[in-house]
Design a protein around this motif. Structure first.
Motif, PDB file in Angstrom:
ATOM      1  N   UNK A 273      98.681  26.600 -40.729  1.00  0.00           N
ATOM      2  CA  UNK A 273      99.393  27.504 -41.632  1.00  0.00           C
ATOM      3  C   UNK A 273     100.443  26.851 -42.492  1.00  0.00           C
ATOM      4  N   UNK A 274     100.273  25.562 -42.823  1.00  0.00           N
ATOM      5  CA  UNK A 274     101.199  24.896 -43.740  1.00  0.00           C
ATOM      6  C   UNK A 274     100.746  25.122 -45.185  1.00  0.00           C
ATOM      7  N   UNK A 275     101.670  24.928 -46.117  1.00  0.00           N
ATOM      8  CA  UNK A 275     101.347  25.239 -47.509  1.00  0.00           C
ATOM      9  C   UNK A 275     102.047  24.285 -48.456  1.00  0.00           C
ATOM     10  N   UNK A 276     101.294  23.787 -49.438  1.00  0.00           N
ATOM     11  CA  UNK A 276     101.869  23.068 -50.555  1.00  0.00           C
ATOM     12  C   UNK A 276     101.573  23.873 -51.805  1.00  0.00           C
ATOM     13  N   UNK A 277     102.592  24.062 -52.650  1.00  0.00           N
ATOM     14  CA  UNK A 277     102.440  24.867 -53.863  1.00  0.00           C
ATOM     15  C   UNK A 277     102.993  24.095 -55.046  1.00  0.00           C
ATOM     16  N   UNK A 278     102.214  24.039 -56.119  1.00  0.00           N
ATOM     17  CA  UNK A 278     102.626  23.363 -57.353  1.00  0.00           C
ATOM     18  C   UNK A 278     102.600  24.404 -58.461  1.00  0.00           C
ATOM     19  N   UNK A 450      99.591  32.479 -39.297  1.00  0.00           N
ATOM     20  CA  UNK A 450      99.346  32.611 -40.739  1.00  0.00           C
ATOM     21  C   UNK A 450      98.359  33.730 -41.051  1.00  0.00           C
ATOM     22  N   UNK A 451      98.621  34.404 -42.181  1.00  0.00           N
ATOM     23  CA  UNK A 451      97.738  35.468 -42.668  1.00  0.00           C
ATOM     24  C   UNK A 451      97.363  35.127 -44.101  1.00  0.00           C
ATOM     25  N   UNK A 452      96.063  35.038 -44.369  1.00  0.00           N
ATOM     26  CA  UNK A 452      95.572  34.721 -45.706  1.00  0.00           C
ATOM     27  C   UNK A 452      95.056  36.001 -46.343  1.00  0.00           C
ATOM     28  N   UNK A 453      95.570  36.323 -47.529  1.00  0.00           N
ATOM     29  CA  UNK A 453      95.190  37.542 -48.248  1.00  0.00           C
ATOM     30  C   UNK A 453      94.606  37.158 -49.594  1.00  0.00           C
TER      31      UNK A 453
END
Length: 1011
Positions: A273-278, A450-453
């Motif tokens: 449930x880790x996240x990288x956002x650009x 983590x929850x993916x929508x």
């Protein structure tokens, strides 16, 4: 996971103590404030220091031009390096300590700590370092650090004009850490590194937290420049990285070797449930991955909206052995991103500046370095299991230099995998999906997992270099103007690949009836598995369908299905046409509404063409009135002549604009089999003009106008009833008020029903004259009504209300003849929320605001039917026990016109007048102060006509009038409590009923008081 932290700092502190440069406290040190505004060299500089207690809420501030320097920052000896700490606890906790550095100093500081706890069981939490100015040369910056304990909620904030260069003289590297611990069991959570400006160079690690387990830590970069740094990660853990995030937003510009939401390094570690956002305005040069681990990476997200220069992007990846390695549910989200392959020389420069080794051999082993960028849902370094990983595409992008992978291994990116003993990698795979026209987000559920929508999102189509290793390809919202994916090099799909069109929503087809090209691989050099993709869906997706074209103005029904051409073009579209229905479309003078691209694909012998509900947009219709050309092509069959004239269901019919104007036209076939539509015109001296009439529903606007007049009429009756108490027999000043309600229905040519309540209040005076008595008064009136209209097949409703003021008077002669008059004026507002409708049936609300004035005159005579006296007025006039009041009255009301727009159509309502004559009689029966009465009257409305016009696109027509003229009967009954010398009160309860042109029932209450 070694890092210079504990022993070296302890040694530095002991050396400083021996030199006698710092005070030491054995108990808790709390709330110390230390400010440095002068240059200082070497040693330990802190806000608070405790040897046997806790360091709590201490602050060290370095301000102005003050510079902190080391004796020799390049020396490997720690006592030559300056160390800065907000709080230091040798045998306790370090909590809520702060270092603030601002100004223009030129610093050489070995180590910077917000707070440091040096014992094995102590905690470092809620410490922070804030740097907003100055030039720095340093080894490490820690928000909070502990030798072997818990670290939570520490923070580093770097912004302003800070210019930081990180250096290292030893093997342990250097970095910026929100939280740091060398414990082999501790968890770091809630730690942050925040960049809002400035420049950072040369860091090997920039991480939210470094610990055995890292949970919910983050690095946020906004408007910052990072140069030649090795790794940026939300969390870097040995055993677990969960819920960590790295976010790059604003105008940030990063050049780093790696960018990750979270990484865990042990062979048995997990990333979850880790996240990288650009962000869309950010620019990053890096290998970017949502989450990476040794054994398992699941539900990690790389959300890319900005510019990325690199070789590899991934949702999640693992580098463990194939027996334990697994990537599952990881997502690479590409939305309006710009993806640029990194050039070989640039990659070499980054590797040399961050790792200081020659990686040219590895770069040369990669396929097409500098020519392509690899984008994968999941990555496996040595093989393993790849399940349910995704790549999502949305928005507008150029993917011509991008290879898309469901899962990726070194076999996919190495020119010769055997050169690195990677030729025998085995991958088990299922559920890895390419979603086209789809996007999603990652959040945390109530259980912490983590929850993916996901949701559909428009995709405009793009070239793509290659499509590899997807178990499923799903299409959602896709523009039809170009192929969704045009593959220029390779399609390589497994034999089990499946096609998913369950949620396929093609965009409006515009003006061309053509197939949706899903994948065009006609220019690809290698195509494998495209036939399997077609076979998986060819039977499932043969089904009836309805498509829209011309901005929703044309509906096409038929049967659609899949097709795979000999040139490897996979398409989905209509294979047969059952019906083409035209509704509201743009008029195209000498143009075409819908074109068949493949003229020989369809047999139109059974296709029906419907024009019975055709209409035109107002804006486009203006071109007709200006050009004077009244024909266009509805359907260009491109030479297909299988359509017959009998297939035109309504050749001669009515067309419509805004559900307000109607004309007639005719559909026909020309010599080439095309469907042509021509408007009917009338000859005029200059040029022919379009013949139009007002649509039936426009009549409702006039009915609503009459309903508003009905609200005023109900108030008029209240006023008339109150005048009945003006008998000129009471002498002196009096006040009065009345309120009432009614339901009224008027036959207007259609029908309107109004539910009203009205009230008025005022003050008056009775004056005794020589030949009679004169009463007069001034008043304020207000009324509100809700109405329903029913006409032209549409029902609707609205609200009208008025407010105004007036005066009224009555003269009663001694012979019991009387005359009365009134004049009142005000404002009438009409809110018609659902009186008019579009062709689709949706309400077109509008408002009008008009002034009104109204007046009346009346004459009558009271006949005494008995000599018996029932009561005596306050003025001394005897009242007969029974009398008959015979009267005639004339009422006139004028309501000003108004205009409004409903949709794209303009309405003009003319002035509205009411001219009503009332002749009637009332029988009064008195017993003491009580008067029980009843009466009948005949009403005749001489006017009551509402007229108006409707116009659009330079065309106009008169609306069919509404008319409430005609006869009605009024019956009334009531009870009065009349004022006497002993009682100053008047009370009147009245009920009225109407029949005829005006039908209704109402009641009123009047109260008066005489002074």
């Amino acid at each position: 996971m070694k890092k210079r932290c504990g022993k070296t700092l302890t040694l530095s502190i002991l050396m400083a103590l021996l030199a006698g440069t710092v005070p030491v406290f054995a108990e808790d040190v709390t709330g110390q404030q230390v400010t440095i505004d002068q240059d200082q060299e070497g040693g330990l500089i802190y806000g608070g220091h405790s040897t046997d207690g806790n360091a709590l809420n201490n602050t060290l501030s370095i301000l102005g031009s003050a510079s902190i320097t080391s004796k020799d920052i390049d020396s490997s000896l720690t006592d030559n390096n300056a160390t800065v700490a907000g709080g230091y606890a040798e045998n306790g906790d370090a909590i809520s300590n702060t270092v603030n550095i601002s100004g223009t100093g030129n610093h050489e500081i070995g180590y910077i700590y917000g707070g440091f706890a040096d014992s094995d069981s102590s905690t470092a939490s809620e410490n922070q370092v804030t740097i907003t100015g100055g030039t720095f040369k340093t080894h490490d910056i820690f928000g909070g650090a502990a030798e072997d304990a818990t670290i939570n909620n520490n923070r580093i904030s770097i912004g302003g004009d800070a210019n930081i260069t990180l250096t290292s003289t030893g093997p342990d590297g250097n970095g910026i850490y929100g939280g740091f611990t060398e414990s082999d069991s501790a968890t770091a959570s809630g730690n942050q590194v925040i960049f809002s400006g400035g420049t950072v160079k040369g860091a090997e690690f920039i991480v939210g937290a470094w610990a055995y387990r890292t949970v919910d830590n983050q690095v946020t970069i906004t408007d910052e420049t990072l140069e030649n740094d090795m790794l940026v990660a939300g969390g870097l853990g040995y055993n677990l990285a969960q819920g960590n995030a790295a976010s790059v937003a604003g105008k940030a510009n990063l050049t780093v070797l790696g960018l990750a939401g979270g990484l865990s390094t042990d062979d048995r570690s997990d990333a979850l449930g880790n996240q990288v956002a650009i962000g869309q305005d950010a620019s990053v040069t890096a290998v970017a991955i949502g989450g990476g681990a040794g054994a398992s990476a699941s539900q990690n997200l790389a959300d890319i909206k900005g510019t990325v220069t690199g070789y590899l992007l991934g949702g999640g990846g693992v580098d463990g052995s194939s027996e334990t390695a697994a990537v599952s549910g990881n997502v690479l989200n590409l939305e309006n991103a710009t993806l640029i392959p990194i050039q070989k020389e640039q990659a070499q420069s980054i590797l040399e500046s961050t790792i200081d080794d020659d990686y040219e051999v590895l770069i040369n082993a990669l396929k097409k370095p500098g020519e392509t960028i690899q984008a994968a849902g999941g990555a496996l370094l040595e093989g393993g299991k790849a399940t349910d990983n995704m790549v999502n595409l949305s928005g507008t992008m150029d993917l011509s230099k991008v290879n898309l992978y469901g899962w990726i291994t070194p076999q996919d990116i190495l020119t010769d995998p055997s050169s690195m003993d990677m030729e025998d990698i085995v991958t088990q795979h299922s559920g890895n999906t390419l979603n086209v026209g789809y996007t999603l987000s990652l959040s945390k559920g109530t259980d912490g997992n983590p929850v993916i929508t996901g949701k559909t999102s428009n995709w405009t189509g793009s070239k793509v270099q290659g499509i590899y290793n997807f178990d499923k390809i799903a299409f959602y919202n896709v523009e039809s103007s170009q192929p969704a994916l045009t593959v220029t090099d390779t399609v390589s799909l497994p034999d089990n690949v499946t096609l998913d069109l369950d949620h396929f929503v093609p965009a409006d087809g515009g003006n061309v009836l053509t197939d949706n090209v899903l994948i065009d691989a006609s220019g690809a050099s290698t195509v494998k598995g495209l036939d399997k993709l077609y076979e998986s869906g060819k039977d499932k997706y043969q089904q009836p369908v309805t498509r829209t074209y011309a901005n929703g103005g044309v509906t096409v029904t038929g049967k659609e299905g899949l097709a795979l051409s000999d040139t490897n073009v996979l398409s989905y579209g209509l294979h047969s046409l059952d019906a083409i229905t035209y509704k509201t479309i743009d008029w195209k003078t000498d143009g075409t509404v819908l074109t068949l691209v493949d003229s020989q694909k369809f047999d139109l012998a059974s296709t029906k063409v419907h024009t019975e509900d055709i209409g035109f947009t107002t804006k486009s219709l203006e071109t007709i009135t200006k050009a004077g050309n009244y024909a266009m092509t509805l359907l260009d069959t491109q030479g297909n002549k299988t359509l017959s004239a009998g297939n035109l269901t309504t050749r001669k019919g009515t067309w419509n604009v805004g559900n307000a104007l109607e004309g007639t036209g005719e559909a026909s076939l020309d010599a080439n089999g095309n469907v042509v539509y021509k408007l009917d015109t009338v000859e005029k001296p200059q040029k022919p003009e379009i013949k139009v009439d007002a649509a039936k529903q426009t009549h409702n606007a006039l009915i609503a106008n009459e309903a508003a007049l009905g609200t005023l009429a109900a108030g008029r009756d209240r006023m008339e009833g109150l005048l009945d108490t003006f008998n000129g027999q009471e002498v002196g000043v009096f006040t009065f008020a009345g309120i009432g309600g009614s339901k009224d229905k008027y036959d207007t040519g259609s029908h309107s029903s109004t539910y009203t309540w009205n009230g008025l209040a005022g003050v008056g005076n009775d004056v005794a004259l020589h030949n009679g008595d004169f009463s007069y008064g001034v008043f304020y009136e207000y009324g509100k009504g809700h109405y329903d209209v029913d006409g032209a097949g549409y029902t609707g409703s609205g609200d009208a209300h008025y407010s105004g003021a007036g005066l009224m008077a009555k003269y009663v002669a001694r012979n019991k003849n009387y005359g009365e008059a009134s004049l009142h004026f005000g404002q009438l507002k009409n809110n018609a929320d659902s009186v008019l409708h579009s062709r689709s049936g949706s309400a077109l609300g509008y408002e009008t605001d008009s002034s009104y004035w109204s007046g009346h005159v009346g004459f009558g005579h009271i006949f005494d039917l008995t000599d018996q006296v029932a009561s005596t007025s306050r003025g001394g006039t005897d009242r007969a026990s029974r009398d008959l009041d015979v009267y005639g009255k004339y009422f006139y009301t004028h309501v000003g016109g108004d205009s409004f727009r409903a949709g794209d159509v303009d309405y003009q309502l003319d002035d509205l007048n009411s001219s009503l004559l009332r002749i009637g009689a009332r029988l009064n029966n008195r017993s003491g102060r009580n008067n029980y009465y009843c009466g009948l009257a005949w009403d005749y409305e001489f006017d009551g006509e509402s007229r108006g016009t409707v116009s659009a696109a330079g065309l106009s027509a008169n609306i069919r009038k509404a008319d409430i003229g005609g006869s009605s009967l009024m019956a009334e009954a009531g009870w009065k409590l009349e004022a006497t010398k002993d009682s100053p009160w008047d009370v009147n309860l009245n009920v009225r009923a109407y029949a005829g042109q005006h039908k209704g029932l109402g009641g009123n209450v009047f109260v008066g008081y005489h002074f």
